[in-house]
Scaffold this active site. Structure first.
Site, mmCIF file in Angstrom:
data_model
loop_
_atom_site.group_PDB
_atom_site.id
_atom_site.type_symbol
_atom_site.label_atom_id
_atom_site.label_comp_id
_atom_site.label_asym_id
_atom_site.label_seq_id
_atom_site.Cartn_x
_atom_site.Cartn_y
_atom_site.Cartn_z
ATOM 1 N N GLU A 73 16.251 22.238 7.596
ATOM 2 C CA GLU A 73 14.932 21.710 7.204
ATOM 3 C C GLU A 73 15.034 20.439 6.377
ATOM 4 O OE1 GLU A 73 12.662 22.604 8.796
ATOM 5 O OE2 GLU A 73 12.412 24.780 8.968
ATOM 6 N N HIS A 92 11.781 25.738 -0.519
ATOM 7 C CA HIS A 92 11.221 26.382 0.673
ATOM 8 C C HIS A 92 11.772 27.793 0.803
ATOM 9 C CE1 HIS A 92 10.199 27.220 4.807
ATOM 10 N NE2 HIS A 92 11.467 27.228 5.181
ATOM 11 N N HIS A 94 10.822 31.995 2.846
ATOM 12 C CA HIS A 94 10.016 32.804 3.766
ATOM 13 C C HIS A 94 9.543 34.067 3.049
ATOM 14 C CE1 HIS A 94 12.485 31.053 7.422
ATOM 15 N NE2 HIS A 94 11.888 30.114 6.705
ATOM 16 N N TYR A 113 -7.976 32.135 -10.587
ATOM 17 C CA TYR A 113 -7.872 30.773 -11.138
ATOM 18 C C TYR A 113 -6.477 30.166 -11.003
ATOM 19 C CZ TYR A 113 -5.605 32.405 -15.443
ATOM 20 O OH TYR A 113 -4.724 32.922 -16.340
ATOM 21 N N HIS A 155 5.700 30.748 9.408
ATOM 22 C CA HIS A 155 7.003 30.294 8.914
ATOM 23 C C HIS A 155 7.272 30.687 7.447
ATOM 24 C CE1 HIS A 155 10.125 26.783 8.890
ATOM 25 N NE2 HIS A 155 10.448 27.744 8.049
ATOM 26 N N TYR A 209 -1.569 21.616 -20.357
ATOM 27 C CA TYR A 209 -0.332 22.390 -20.506
ATOM 28 C C TYR A 209 0.808 21.819 -19.675
ATOM 29 C CZ TYR A 209 -2.731 26.204 -22.904
ATOM 30 O OH TYR A 209 -3.427 26.949 -23.807
HETATM 31 ZN ZN LIG Z 1 12.172 28.077 6.893
#
Ligand SMILES: [Zn+2]
Length: 215
Positions: A73, A92, A94, A113, A155, A209
């Site tokens: 990726e 990233h 899953h 929120y 994904h 913050y």
């Molecule tokens: Zn992936």
């Protein structure tokens, strides 16, 4: 910070991501802006076996250093870092609940929120494209315009931040919100949501913050 130090920090964050239950096998990957490019996790190496030397440098043109294979990726990591000069980290994974919402091709609405932690009143969902492709990268970059996190249809999820700590924290928040949304949906669909004005108030407080740096 030295390359070796950043590489070790990437590995530590991968191990934490697994310990938090956000990662499935070797499917997660992390990049950090470095010099004129990025440092990124390699493809298909279990996190426990990772050493700082395994972390791959990829330059801004997408060329990896010889003899090393970056995560499949790497394209969206590089394109997101290019499109968001204010961020330094792309993460990233899953994670199960976030991916379940992404399978339904739903964005996470303002059910709580904390949705504002991603920078707006939803956590978006980028359309499906085959993993590792330029098309997926384009969809991810588009979905992340104005947001620090997105789901990827069928994904997983992506988060961006200035630091590894914040990117991991945001990934955990996205997963918790997804789990919450999945809990509500069978009972109330559409789920009750906060108004734009209510989310705007939270965005202003978060800004104080340092939780949301871009708004
Ligand atoms: Zn992936």
């Amino acid at each position: 910070m030295s390359r070796a130090q950043i590489s070790q920090d990437i590995i530590n964050t991968c191990l934490k991501m697994s310990a938090m239950g956000l990662n499935q096998g070797t499917s997660g990957n992390i990049s950090v802006r470095f010099e004129n490019g990025m440092l990124i996790t390699p493809t298909s190496v279990p996190y426990e076996d990772l050493r700082p030397d395994d972390i791959v440098y990829v330059d801004m043109n997408g060329a990896a250093e010889p003899g090393k294979n970056p995560s499949s990726e790497w394209r969206f990591h590089l394109d997101i870092l290019k499109s968001k000069p204010e961020e330094n980290v792309v993460l990233h994974n899953h994670a199960i609940s976030a991916t379940a919402v992404a399978v339904m091709n739903k964005e996470i609405p303002a059910i709580h929120y904390m949705v504002a932690a991603a920078g707006g009143n939803v956590i978006p969902c980028a359309p499906y494209a085959t993993y590792g492709t330029q098309q997926l990268s384009e969809y991810a970059v588009n979905a992340l315009q104005g947001y620090k996190a997105t789901l990827l249809q069928h994904h997983g999820m992506i988060t961006t931040a200035k630091t590894l700590e914040k990117a991991l924290w945001l990934a955990q928040e996205v997963e918790v919100l997804a789990k919450l949304y999945l809990t509500i949906l069978p009972i109330m669909d559409p789920a009750p949501i906060l108004s734009d004005a209510q989310i705007d108030e939270v965005l202003i407080k978060f800004h104080g913050y340092g939780l949301s740096d871009t708004h």
